[in-house]
Design a protein around this motif. Structure first.
Motif, PDB file in Angstrom:
ATOM      1  N   VAL A  54      -0.461 -21.068   7.589  1.00  0.00           N
ATOM      2  CA  VAL A  54      -0.742 -20.453   8.883  1.00  0.00           C
ATOM      3  C   VAL A  54      -0.516 -21.414  10.039  1.00  0.00           C
ATOM      4  CG1 VAL A  54      -2.580 -19.422  10.288  1.00  0.00           C
ATOM      5  CG2 VAL A  54      -2.329 -18.767   7.894  1.00  0.00           C
ATOM      6  N   CYS A  55      -0.710 -22.709   9.821  1.00  0.00           N
ATOM      7  CA  CYS A  55      -0.667 -23.645  10.949  1.00  0.00           C
ATOM      8  C   CYS A  55       0.716 -23.750  11.586  1.00  0.00           C
ATOM      9  CB  CYS A  55      -1.170 -25.024  10.538  1.00  0.00           C
ATOM     10  SG  CYS A  55      -0.075 -25.917   9.426  1.00  0.00           S
ATOM     11  N   VAL A  56       1.756 -23.301  10.904  1.00  0.00           N
ATOM     12  CA  VAL A  56       3.108 -23.359  11.480  1.00  0.00           C
ATOM     13  C   VAL A  56       3.447 -22.108  12.292  1.00  0.00           C
ATOM     14  CG1 VAL A  56       3.949 -24.843   9.633  1.00  0.00           C
ATOM     15  CG2 VAL A  56       4.146 -22.368   9.394  1.00  0.00           C
ATOM     16  N   LEU A  57       2.553 -21.127  12.312  1.00  0.00           N
ATOM     17  CA  LEU A  57       2.830 -19.891  13.035  1.00  0.00           C
ATOM     18  C   LEU A  57       2.612 -20.069  14.536  1.00  0.00           C
ATOM     19  CD1 LEU A  57       1.006 -17.281  10.756  1.00  0.00           C
ATOM     20  CD2 LEU A  57       3.432 -17.867  10.761  1.00  0.00           C
ATOM     21  N   PRO A  58       3.354 -19.332  15.345  1.00  0.00           N
ATOM     22  CA  PRO A  58       3.051 -19.310  16.785  1.00  0.00           C
ATOM     23  C   PRO A  58       1.667 -18.715  17.011  1.00  0.00           C
ATOM     24  CG  PRO A  58       5.217 -18.375  16.323  1.00  0.00           C
ATOM     25  CD  PRO A  58       4.533 -18.540  15.002  1.00  0.00           C
ATOM     26  N   ASN A  59       0.995 -19.147  18.052  1.00  0.00           N
ATOM     27  CA  ASN A  59      -0.372 -18.693  18.308  1.00  0.00           C
ATOM     28  C   ASN A  59      -0.481 -17.190  18.514  1.00  0.00           C
ATOM     29  OD1 ASN A  59      -1.386 -21.298  18.148  1.00  0.00           O
ATOM     30  ND2 ASN A  59      -1.103 -21.690  20.323  1.00  0.00           N
ATOM     31  N   ASP A  60       0.560 -16.572  19.071  1.00  0.00           N
ATOM     32  CA  ASP A  60       0.480 -15.159  19.406  1.00  0.00           C
ATOM     33  C   ASP A  60       1.260 -14.263  18.436  1.00  0.00           C
ATOM     34  OD1 ASP A  60       2.928 -16.123  20.111  1.00  0.00           O
ATOM     35  OD2 ASP A  60       3.023 -15.104  22.060  1.00  0.00           O
ATOM     36  N   SER A  61       1.621 -14.795  17.258  1.00  0.00           N
ATOM     37  CA  SER A  61       2.392 -14.006  16.294  1.00  0.00           C
ATOM     38  C   SER A  61       1.621 -13.907  14.981  1.00  0.00           C
ATOM     39  CB  SER A  61       3.769 -14.635  16.052  1.00  0.00           C
ATOM     40  OG  SER A  61       4.518 -14.642  17.241  1.00  0.00           O
ATOM     41  N   PRO A  62       0.950 -12.789  14.721  1.00  0.00           N
ATOM     42  CA  PRO A  62       0.129 -12.667  13.520  1.00  0.00           C
ATOM     43  C   PRO A  62       0.970 -12.336  12.282  1.00  0.00           C
ATOM     44  CG  PRO A  62       0.049 -10.634  14.755  1.00  0.00           C
ATOM     45  CD  PRO A  62       0.875 -11.587  15.575  1.00  0.00           C
ATOM     46  N   ILE A  63       0.355 -12.530  11.130  1.00  0.00           N
ATOM     47  CA  ILE A  63       0.908 -12.048   9.871  1.00  0.00           C
ATOM     48  C   ILE A  63       0.412 -10.618   9.679  1.00  0.00           C
ATOM     49  CG2 ILE A  63       0.963 -12.359   7.368  1.00  0.00           C
ATOM     50  CD1 ILE A  63       0.453 -15.310   7.823  1.00  0.00           C
ATOM     51  N   GLN A  64       1.289  -9.747   9.258  1.00  0.00           N
ATOM     52  CA  GLN A  64       0.973  -8.327   9.075  1.00  0.00           C
ATOM     53  C   GLN A  64       0.837  -8.035   7.584  1.00  0.00           C
ATOM     54  OE1 GLN A  64       3.866  -5.791  10.907  1.00  0.00           O
ATOM     55  NE2 GLN A  64       3.168  -3.969   9.837  1.00  0.00           N
ATOM     56  N   ILE A  65      -0.318  -7.494   7.183  1.00  0.00           N
ATOM     57  CA  ILE A  65      -0.582  -7.182   5.778  1.00  0.00           C
ATOM     58  C   ILE A  65      -0.967  -5.717   5.650  1.00  0.00           C
ATOM     59  CG2 ILE A  65      -2.030  -7.657   3.765  1.00  0.00           C
ATOM     60  CD1 ILE A  65      -1.778 -10.297   6.396  1.00  0.00           C
ATOM     61  N   GLN A  66      -0.293  -5.029   4.739  1.00  0.00           N
ATOM     62  CA  GLN A  66      -0.604  -3.610   4.543  1.00  0.00           C
ATOM     63  C   GLN A  66      -1.876  -3.448   3.722  1.00  0.00           C
ATOM     64  OE1 GLN A  66       1.659  -0.770   1.862  1.00  0.00           O
ATOM     65  NE2 GLN A  66       2.310   0.023   3.855  1.00  0.00           N
ATOM     66  N   LEU A  67      -2.718  -2.504   4.127  1.00  0.00           N
ATOM     67  CA  LEU A  67      -3.929  -2.137   3.381  1.00  0.00           C
ATOM     68  C   LEU A  67      -3.654  -0.796   2.718  1.00  0.00           C
ATOM     69  CD1 LEU A  67      -6.614  -3.063   6.071  1.00  0.00           C
ATOM     70  CD2 LEU A  67      -5.705  -4.508   4.228  1.00  0.00           C
ATOM     71  N   PRO A  68      -3.533  -0.761   1.385  1.00  0.00           N
ATOM     72  CA  PRO A  68      -3.150   0.477   0.697  1.00  0.00           C
ATOM     73  C   PRO A  68      -4.202   1.569   0.858  1.00  0.00           C
ATOM     74  CG  PRO A  68      -2.982  -1.446  -0.754  1.00  0.00           C
ATOM     75  CD  PRO A  68      -3.727  -1.880   0.455  1.00  0.00           C
ATOM     76  N   LYS A  69      -3.755   2.769   1.158  1.00  0.00           N
ATOM     77  CA  LYS A  69      -4.694   3.877   1.343  1.00  0.00           C
ATOM     78  C   LYS A  69      -5.440   4.193   0.054  1.00  0.00           C
ATOM     79  CE  LYS A  69      -1.237   7.537   0.578  1.00  0.00           C
ATOM     80  NZ  LYS A  69      -0.593   8.738   1.161  1.00  0.00           N
ATOM     81  N   GLU A  70      -4.792   3.991  -1.115  1.00  0.00           N
ATOM     82  CA  GLU A  70      -5.449   4.300  -2.390  1.00  0.00           C
ATOM     83  C   GLU A  70      -6.624   3.362  -2.646  1.00  0.00           C
ATOM     84  OE1 GLU A  70      -1.175   5.395  -2.367  1.00  0.00           O
ATOM     85  OE2 GLU A  70      -2.234   3.482  -2.087  1.00  0.00           O
ATOM     86  N   MET A  71      -6.466   2.109  -2.275  1.00  0.00           N
ATOM     87  CA  MET A  71      -7.523   1.132  -2.528  1.00  0.00           C
ATOM     88  C   MET A  71      -8.693   1.298  -1.585  1.00  0.00           C
ATOM     89  SD  MET A  71      -7.261  -3.027  -2.406  1.00  0.00           S
ATOM     90  CE  MET A  71      -8.766  -4.016  -2.368  1.00  0.00           C
ATOM     91  N   PHE A  72      -8.388   1.537  -0.301  1.00  0.00           N
ATOM     92  CA  PHE A  72      -9.441   1.596   0.710  1.00  0.00           C
ATOM     93  C   PHE A  72      -9.843   3.022   1.086  1.00  0.00           C
ATOM     94  CE2 PHE A  72      -7.684  -2.654   1.292  1.00  0.00           C
ATOM     95  CZ  PHE A  72      -8.834  -3.417   1.348  1.00  0.00           C
ATOM     96  N   HIS A  73      -9.216   4.018   0.423  1.00  0.00           N
ATOM     97  CA  HIS A  73      -9.582   5.425   0.632  1.00  0.00           C
ATOM     98  C   HIS A  73      -9.340   5.888   2.067  1.00  0.00           C
ATOM     99  CE1 HIS A  73     -11.314   4.631  -3.248  1.00  0.00           C
ATOM    100  NE2 HIS A  73     -12.131   3.746  -2.718  1.00  0.00           N
ATOM    101  N   TYR A  74      -8.229   5.417   2.638  1.00  0.00           N
ATOM    102  CA  TYR A  74      -7.793   5.886   3.945  1.00  0.00           C
ATOM    103  C   TYR A  74      -6.958   7.151   3.766  1.00  0.00           C
ATOM    104  CZ  TYR A  74      -8.619   0.967   5.344  1.00  0.00           C
ATOM    105  OH  TYR A  74      -9.153  -0.268   5.578  1.00  0.00           O
TER     106      TYR A  74
END
Length: 202
Positions: A35-55
């Protein structure tokens, strides 16, 4: 997991002091170095599966550099980091083909703010999520819960109709635990043969 594009090289800047960095486990050091090499304003995007979280649909968690810095320094544990950790744990269980089946309820959906804002929606989400977890073979259901600036963990043992409330901090006064109202009523509906609701282990 999607990292931001690297149009130009970003210089790695340590997120925490060297004394903290030296005390990190191998896994946390890997997280820091990634993470320390990332720009301060550029996040990592992670998908949250609807099946796991019941969305109803897949959702996204956004991990910012500042979130990891606050976590490693002990200042704050961001809800996105909790959600990402839950997904990583589930993937690890799948890899190991563990016989211990678990289910998950999203900490954002079960938060104090949601309960205060619309408890009916939280009741609906909790019942649907627990029922889906059980029908998928879940024997234990994990619910990270945030209240009074503090994270706790609730674990529902389906077979014994027991809810374990795990809190690392012992306080002179008991927390409000607004989530208890939600889970008490939900488990009564799921287990009508137990009119008193689940047993709580605090």
């Amino acid at each position: 997991m999607k990292s931001p594009s690297r149009g130009s090289a970003t210089q790695a800047t340590p997120l925490v002091e060297d004394t903290v960095l030296q005390s990190l486990s191998q896994e946390l050091a890997y997280l820091h170095n990634r993470v320390c090499v990332l720009p301060n304003d550029s996040p990592i995007q992670i998908q949250l599966p609807k099946e796991m979280f019941h969305y109803n649909d897949h959702a996204m968690a956004w991990l910012f550099k500042e979130d990891v810095k606050e976590f490693l320094s002990g200042a704050m544990l961001n809800i996105s980091l909790i959600q990402i950790s839950m997904r990583a744990l589930q993937e690890k269980i799948w890899e190991l083909e563990s016989p211990c089946q678990v289910g998950w309820l999203c900490p954002e959906q079960m938060s104090t703010a949601r309960i205060l804002g619309n408890s009916a929606d939280v009741l609906y989400y909790a019942e649907r999520g627990i029922r889906k977890s059980v029908s998928a073979g879940g024997k234990f259901i994990f619910i990270p819960y945030y209240e009074d600036y503090h994270w706790t963990l609730l674990v529902i043992c389906v077979s014994s109709n027991t809810i374990f409330y795990i809190d690392s901090a012992r306080l002179p006064q008991v927390r409000k635990r607004l989530v208890r109202f939600i889970l008490q009523n939900t488990m009564k509906k799921i287990n009508p043969r137990s009119p008193r609701g689940p047993t709580w282990k605090l």
